[in-house]
Design an enzyme around this catalytic site. Structure first.
Site, PDB file in Angstrom:
ATOM      1  N   ASP A   1       0.805  -1.228   0.000  1.00 20.96           N
ATOM      2  CA  ASP A   1       0.000   0.000   0.000  1.00 20.96           C
ATOM      3  C   ASP A   1       0.837   1.276   0.000  1.00 20.96           C
ATOM      4  O   ASP A   1       1.740   1.443   0.822  1.00 20.96           O
ATOM      5  CB  ASP A   1      -0.962  -0.006   1.203  1.00 20.96           C
ATOM      6  CG  ASP A   1      -2.125  -0.953   0.938  1.00 20.96           C
ATOM      7  OD1 ASP A   1      -2.543  -1.084  -0.228  1.00 20.96           O
ATOM      8  OD2 ASP A   1      -2.606  -1.571   1.903  1.00 20.96           O
TER       9      ASP A   1
ATOM     10  N   ARG B   1     -11.458   0.261   5.771  1.00 15.04           N
ATOM     11  CA  ARG B   1     -10.000   0.180   5.690  1.00 15.04           C
ATOM     12  C   ARG B   1      -9.346   1.400   6.322  1.00 15.04           C
ATOM     13  O   ARG B   1      -9.723   2.542   6.051  1.00 15.04           O
ATOM     14  CB  ARG B   1      -9.630   0.102   4.209  1.00 15.04           C
ATOM     15  CG  ARG B   1      -8.180  -0.032   3.851  1.00 15.04           C
ATOM     16  CD  ARG B   1      -8.126  -0.040   2.328  1.00 15.04           C
ATOM     17  NE  ARG B   1      -6.802  -0.155   1.784  1.00 15.04           N
ATOM     18  CZ  ARG B   1      -5.933   0.836   1.733  1.00 15.04           C
ATOM     19  NH1 ARG B   1      -6.234   2.010   2.223  1.00 15.04           N
ATOM     20  NH2 ARG B   1      -4.749   0.643   1.176  1.00 15.04           N
TER      21      ARG B   1
HETATM   22  C1  SIN Z   1      -6.505  -3.395  -0.865  1.00 17.75           C
HETATM   23  O1  SIN Z   1      -5.688  -3.523  -1.755  1.00 17.75           O
HETATM   24  O2  SIN Z   1      -6.296  -2.657   0.083  1.00 17.75           O
HETATM   25  C2  SIN Z   1      -7.813  -4.154  -0.949  1.00 17.75           C
HETATM   26  C3  SIN Z   1      -7.748  -5.506  -0.340  1.00 17.75           C
HETATM   27  C4  SIN Z   1      -9.067  -6.227  -0.415  1.00 17.75           C
HETATM   28  O3  SIN Z   1     -10.109  -5.604  -0.701  1.00 17.75           O
HETATM   29  O4  SIN Z   1      -9.088  -7.425  -0.164  1.00 17.75           O
END
Ligand code: SIN
Length: 290
Positions: free
Chosen positions: A110, A281
């Site tokens: 990320d 998230r």
């Molecule tokens: C992400 O790349 O942060 C998404 C991961 C997911 O939705 O499983």
């Protein structure tokens, strides 16, 4: 994973995944502030295992925010509109009738294009589709350790070029989106920029060396021609994504997953058209990679 001494955990239960990468943590309630010794054990287990899952944690947004703060404070999440009233929470929502590619469908660590990429990402599952929607993780420390000493020595002085341009740039995949998407992505000229990080970084807690490159955000190697960089990166991407380094995470609802962006990369699988998938998230701030 790191070898752990017997009885390393007194406050939590840590069950390693059968593949030897990733672990499940039980015996705690993330809906309340964790006492310092419990938090220290969670941090130790997260560093040792790279990807930790906390099942059966029906968290409010506020509880997820509080746990993220306790893990080290919020990271900065660019290019995606956050949830109203929750500037540090992204809603990863894909509706049953959505045709656009699911978010995160490419191997990446990320925001590695930032000067200080997030140490951790926390993803909380609210609605899990009955098929598909797994998240795959690569153990980039083990992948590094599997390289020959000659290859390790060759990679040691290199700096990789990272950029958000292939995703969020003015000519990136989101700029070319033709299908409707629920998540509000912000395409930006700023995303066309780039910076460099060590191609092999050292994890600040475990001291392990890690391949810090990914197909989504690594766009070159400093000082090399595009052809040279493409050949080396192509080899590294194929090496990293071998089955032997991958943990496949299968979601259950009300599960919190926390991964270490400093030593893993991940890929969100699709395969759930016709079903809602909904996640919340947050990210934890990190350091300059060294
Ligand atoms: C992400 O790349 O942060 C998404 C991961 C997911 O939705 O499983």
């Amino acid at each position: 994973m790191l070898k752990e001494r017997k009885g390393a955990y007194r406050c939590i239960e840590v069950t390693p995944q059968p593949s030897g990468f990733g672990a499940e943590i039980t015996g705690l309630d993330l809906g309340r502030p964790l006492p310092p010794p419990v938090l220290e054990e969670v941090k130790a287990a997260w560093a040792a295992h790279g990807v930790v899952a906390f099942p059966d944690q029906p968290l409010s947004l506020e509880a997820q925010e509080a746990f993220t703060e306790a893990m080290g404070g919020f990271g900065h999440d660019p290019y995606i509109k956050p949830m109203p009233g929750h500037p540090n929470v992204l809603e990863l929502r894909r509706e049953p009738d959505e045709k656009a590619t699911n978010f995160g469908a490419g191997w990446h660590s990320d925001w590695s294009f930032q000067a200080t990429p997030p140490a951790a990402t926390l993803l909380h599952s609210k609605v899990v589709p009955p098929v598909g929607g797994d998240t795959l993780f690569v153990d980039a420390a083990r992948a590094y350790e599997a390289l020959s000493p000659v290859m390790q020595a060759m990679l040691a002085p290199l700096r990789a070029v990272h950029s958000a341009r292939q995703s969020y740039g003015t000519k990136g995949v989101f700029a070319k989106d033709t299908e409707k998407r629920t998540m509000q992505i912000i395409v930006s000229e700023e995303a066309d920029g780039s910076l460099t990080h060590p191609l092999v970084r050292t994890h600040p807690v475990t001291g392990r060396k890690v391949l810090f490159v990914s197909p989504v955000y690594t766009v070159g190697i400093e000082g090399m021609t595009p052809e040279e960089a493409k050949a080396i990166l192509g080899f590294l991407f194929a090496h990293l994504t071998q089955d032997r380094f991958i943990y496949r995470h299968r979601w259950r609802e009300q599960m919190l997953l926390m991964w270490d962006n400093r030593c893993t990369m991940h890929f969100a699988e699709g395969g759930y058209d016709g079903h809602l998938r909904l996640m919340h998230r947050t990210t934890v701030a990190g350091d300059v990679p060294v």
